[in-house]
Design a protein around this motif. Sequence first.
Motif, PDB file in Angstrom:
ATOM      1  N   LEU A   1       0.863  -1.181   0.000  1.00 41.34           N
ATOM      2  CA  LEU A   1       0.000   0.000   0.000  1.00 41.34           C
ATOM      3  C   LEU A   1       0.897   1.227   0.000  1.00 41.34           C
ATOM      4  N   GLU A   2       0.705   2.104  -0.976  1.00 44.78           N
ATOM      5  CA  GLU A   2       1.551   3.291  -1.047  1.00 44.78           C
ATOM      6  C   GLU A   2       0.776   4.536  -0.628  1.00 44.78           C
ATOM      7  N   GLY A   3       1.363   5.276   0.297  1.00 47.15           N
ATOM      8  CA  GLY A   3       0.737   6.506   0.777  1.00 47.15           C
ATOM      9  C   GLY A   3       0.034   6.298   2.104  1.00 47.15           C
ATOM     10  N   THR A   4      -0.023   7.351   2.898  1.00 44.11           N
ATOM     11  CA  THR A   4      -0.623   7.246   4.229  1.00 44.11           C
ATOM     12  C   THR A   4      -2.126   7.032   4.166  1.00 44.11           C
ATOM     13  N   HIS A   5      -2.788   7.543   3.131  1.00 44.13           N
ATOM     14  CA  HIS A   5      -4.245   7.382   3.031  1.00 44.13           C
ATOM     15  C   HIS A   5      -4.626   5.905   2.988  1.00 44.13           C
ATOM     16  N   LEU A   6      -3.939   5.141   2.133  1.00 50.32           N
ATOM     17  CA  LEU A   6      -4.256   3.710   2.020  1.00 50.32           C
ATOM     18  C   LEU A   6      -3.910   2.972   3.304  1.00 50.32           C
TER      19      LEU A   6
ATOM     20  N   THR B   1      10.682   7.528   5.274  1.00 49.96           N
ATOM     21  CA  THR B   1      11.884   8.353   5.383  1.00 49.96           C
ATOM     22  C   THR B   1      11.848   9.127   6.700  1.00 49.96           C
ATOM     23  N   GLU B   2      12.982   9.655   7.090  1.00 52.14           N
ATOM     24  CA  GLU B   2      13.039  10.423   8.345  1.00 52.14           C
ATOM     25  C   GLU B   2      12.099  11.620   8.291  1.00 52.14           C
TER      26      GLU B   2
ATOM     27  N   HIS C   1       5.555  13.788  10.066  1.00 50.22           N
ATOM     28  CA  HIS C   1       4.287  14.329   9.567  1.00 50.22           C
ATOM     29  C   HIS C   1       3.109  13.849  10.432  1.00 50.22           C
ATOM     30  N   PRO C   2       2.107  14.698  10.663  1.00 51.98           N
ATOM     31  CA  PRO C   2       0.945  14.304  11.480  1.00 51.98           C
ATOM     32  C   PRO C   2       0.217  13.060  10.952  1.00 51.98           C
ATOM     33  N   ASP C   3       0.127  12.904   9.620  1.00 45.22           N
ATOM     34  CA  ASP C   3      -0.543  11.716   9.076  1.00 45.22           C
ATOM     35  C   ASP C   3       0.181  10.443   9.488  1.00 45.22           C
ATOM     36  N   PHE C   4       1.509  10.520   9.543  1.00 41.49           N
ATOM     37  CA  PHE C   4       2.267   9.334   9.925  1.00 41.49           C
ATOM     38  C   PHE C   4       2.081   9.045  11.415  1.00 41.49           C
ATOM     39  N   GLU C   5       1.985  10.088  12.201  1.00 43.51           N
ATOM     40  CA  GLU C   5       1.734   9.888  13.628  1.00 43.51           C
ATOM     41  C   GLU C   5       0.415   9.160  13.853  1.00 43.51           C
ATOM     42  N   GLU C   6      -0.585   9.462  13.012  1.00 39.81           N
ATOM     43  CA  GLU C   6      -1.881   8.799  13.141  1.00 39.81           C
ATOM     44  C   GLU C   6      -1.755   7.304  12.847  1.00 39.81           C
TER      45      GLU C   6
ATOM     46  N   CYS D   1       5.392   6.497   2.410  1.00 39.31           N
ATOM     47  CA  CYS D   1       4.842   5.408   3.216  1.00 39.31           C
ATOM     48  C   CYS D   1       4.575   4.223   2.306  1.00 39.31           C
ATOM     49  N   LEU D   2       5.314   3.147   2.500  1.00 43.85           N
ATOM     50  CA  LEU D   2       5.091   1.900   1.782  1.00 43.85           C
ATOM     51  C   LEU D   2       4.823   0.827   2.828  1.00 43.85           C
TER      52      LEU D   2
END
Length: 258
Positions: free
Chosen positions: A35-40, A57-58, A63-68, A97-98
Amino acid sequence: MSTIFLESKDNPKIKHLRGLIEQNSFRKKQGQTVLEGTHLALSWLQANRKINSIFTTEHALEHPDFEEILNSYTGHVFVIGESLYKDLSTLGTTLACLAIVDLPNSRQALQYDQDTLILENVQDPGNAGTLLRSAAAAGIKQVVCTKGSASLWSPRVLRAGMGAHFSLQTFENLVLEDFLERFEIPVYVTSSHQAESLYSKDLSKACVWVLGNEGQGVSDYALAHAEAVCIPQPGGQESLNVAIAGSVCFFEMVRQRL
């Protein structure tokens, strides 16, 4: 959660990830996809499904989406360099995000009395994903792909579907002649030849939509075992993109059922 830094493109974890991204045969062998991207990734987690591992990546980690995502994920996060990520990514424009996930193993049999979308040799990943997205939005729950169609669970089709896959029952690599005549409900194909207007059909009950190859359309077999419909085009264009044509059909069905 544990964070592991990877630098070499020859690392076995990176080679595994690349194989899943690039090779349909490898995805089938491993029973996994990406799944590529934080949305997926978030949509997958919200559907109560498990992520096996994440590569990022660092910069993206902040990013807030990654924290979620990390609020719901407790596995390994592999951090790689920006250039290596760009080399792996199929898009290159989303937040890094992969996520590696297991392919769904559906044990449900094909239902012959339910609204169904059949993709017959639809080869473009963008078209396939868009059709799944429109079908899910219109309330269609069952999607069948014939041999020769784009792999539904490839990263590119998943990205175009924007999470639609996660609410659908999908069947792949079927042969149309093996199952089409078993349907107990009307079957429609889109065609610009010898077809009645879409808007003349009663779509208030369950039905099947067969959408064909981008260049050649549906097969002779599909035409012989279905009702052909066309979408009136006062502007005089020769044909519509298959994803757009399918979406028009699905939402005429929705309109009649409201």
